[in-house]
Design an enzyme around this catalytic site. Structure first.
Site, PDB file in Angstrom:
ATOM      1  N   LEU A  55       0.766  -0.967  -0.327  1.00 51.15           N
ATOM      2  CA  LEU A  55      -0.054  -0.067   0.084  1.00 51.15           C
ATOM      3  C   LEU A  55       0.787   1.094  -0.196  1.00 51.15           C
ATOM      4  O   LEU A  55       1.992   1.645   0.737  1.00 51.15           O
ATOM      5  CB  LEU A  55      -1.142   0.163   1.011  1.00 51.15           C
ATOM      6  CG  LEU A  55      -1.820  -1.362   1.836  1.00 51.15           C
ATOM      7  CD1 LEU A  55      -2.234  -1.166   2.496  1.00 51.15           C
ATOM      8  CD2 LEU A  55      -2.573  -1.268  -0.085  1.00 51.15           C
ATOM      9  N   GLY A  95       3.569  -9.426   5.830  1.00 53.56           N
ATOM     10  CA  GLY A  95       3.532  -8.128   6.735  1.00 53.56           C
ATOM     11  C   GLY A  95       3.710  -6.468   7.182  1.00 53.56           C
ATOM     12  O   GLY A  95       3.474  -6.378   5.216  1.00 53.56           O
ATOM     13  N   GLY A  96       4.159  -6.199   7.720  1.00 58.41           N
ATOM     14  CA  GLY A  96       3.560  -5.121   7.980  1.00 58.41           C
ATOM     15  C   GLY A  96       1.838  -4.507   6.830  1.00 58.41           C
ATOM     16  O   GLY A  96       0.821  -5.439   7.025  1.00 58.41           O
ATOM     17  N   ASP A  97       2.830  -3.746   5.459  1.00 54.43           N
ATOM     18  CA  ASP A  97       1.262  -3.459   4.577  1.00 54.43           C
ATOM     19  C   ASP A  97       1.328  -4.069   3.297  1.00 54.43           C
ATOM     20  O   ASP A  97       0.946  -3.239   2.201  1.00 54.43           O
ATOM     21  CB  ASP A  97       1.183  -2.511   4.447  1.00 54.43           C
ATOM     22  CG  ASP A  97       2.611  -1.645   4.059  1.00 54.43           C
ATOM     23  OD1 ASP A  97       3.799  -1.752   4.306  1.00 54.43           O
ATOM     24  OD2 ASP A  97       2.713  -0.141   2.811  1.00 54.43           O
ATOM     25  N   GLU A  98       2.223  -5.525   3.816  1.00 50.90           N
ATOM     26  CA  GLU A  98       2.967  -6.223   2.289  1.00 50.90           C
ATOM     27  C   GLU A  98       2.024  -7.363   2.068  1.00 50.90           C
ATOM     28  O   GLU A  98       2.146  -8.234   2.890  1.00 50.90           O
ATOM     29  CB  GLU A  98       4.536  -5.872   2.438  1.00 50.90           C
ATOM     30  CG  GLU A  98       4.637  -6.709   1.435  1.00 50.90           C
ATOM     31  CD  GLU A  98       6.606  -6.514   1.089  1.00 50.90           C
ATOM     32  OE1 GLU A  98       6.881  -5.492   0.136  1.00 50.90           O
ATOM     33  OE2 GLU A  98       7.016  -7.483   1.673  1.00 50.90           O
TER      34      GLU A  98
END
Length: 180
Positions: A55, A95-98
């Site tokens: 994102l 992970g995170g926005d991935e």
């Protein structure tokens, strides 16, 4: 006591294989699936598209609105993408926005993979609603193809990540293929 232990084992198994926020397969589950597909397709006329989706400017959303707002957005993104995926796909959160998407198809059907990814990218033109407020986010996608770009799990992931980085560097909100 045995029932409680069974529940705890099931919960630990879930945590080991799935992302706790989105309930999508996690990084290790995606890697296992990709390795399995590579092995199954090594001598067939099949191709796999390994796609990282990130994102754009997500950190700004988290920093300005808070992590619970960002988490709600990640959950909605995961739900939207899941609804749009073809049957022959595997989707997880790295992970995170991935996020990571694995698509497979016959080699001669690359246009179908391109069409799926374009459709997925275009789905972000619709707003997400957080606290009854419309929020627009854009995705950047990096794609690596098996066996064209690499024939190992690790190299496909590295190549997809490289393509994602170049998509962001080129202005974000685009799909970039490793060798196209």
């Amino acid at each position: 006591m045995g029932e409680l232990l069974n529940i705890q084992v099931q919960e630990m198994d879930f945590q080991a294989r799935y992302d706790s926020l989105t309930s999508l397969p996690n990084r290790s589950s995606v890697r296992r699936q990709l390795a399995k597909w590579i092995e199954d397709m090594r001598n067939t006329p099949q191709m796999i598209a390994v796609t990282f989706l990130d994102l754009d400017h997500f950190k700004q959303i988290n920093d300005s609105k808070g992590h619970s707002y960002g988490n709600d957005l990640l959950i909605q993104v995961a739900e939207r993408i899941q609804q749009l995926l073809p049957e022959k796909s595997y989707f997880g959160r790295f992970g995170g926005d991935e996020f990571i998407l694995l698509l497979y198809s016959k080699k001669e059907n690359f246009p179908a993979i391109r069409k799926t990814l374009t459709y997925l990218h275009e789905a972000f033109s619709q707003a997400f609603y957080l606290n009854k407020q419309a929020v627009f986010v854009t995705p950047s996608l990096g794609v690596s193809l098996f066996p064209t770009d690499a024939d190992s799990c690790e190299q496909l992931l590295v190549n997809a990540d490289t393509a994602l980085y170049k998509a962001k560097e080129a202005g974000r909100n685009r799909i970039l293929y490793f060798n196209y």
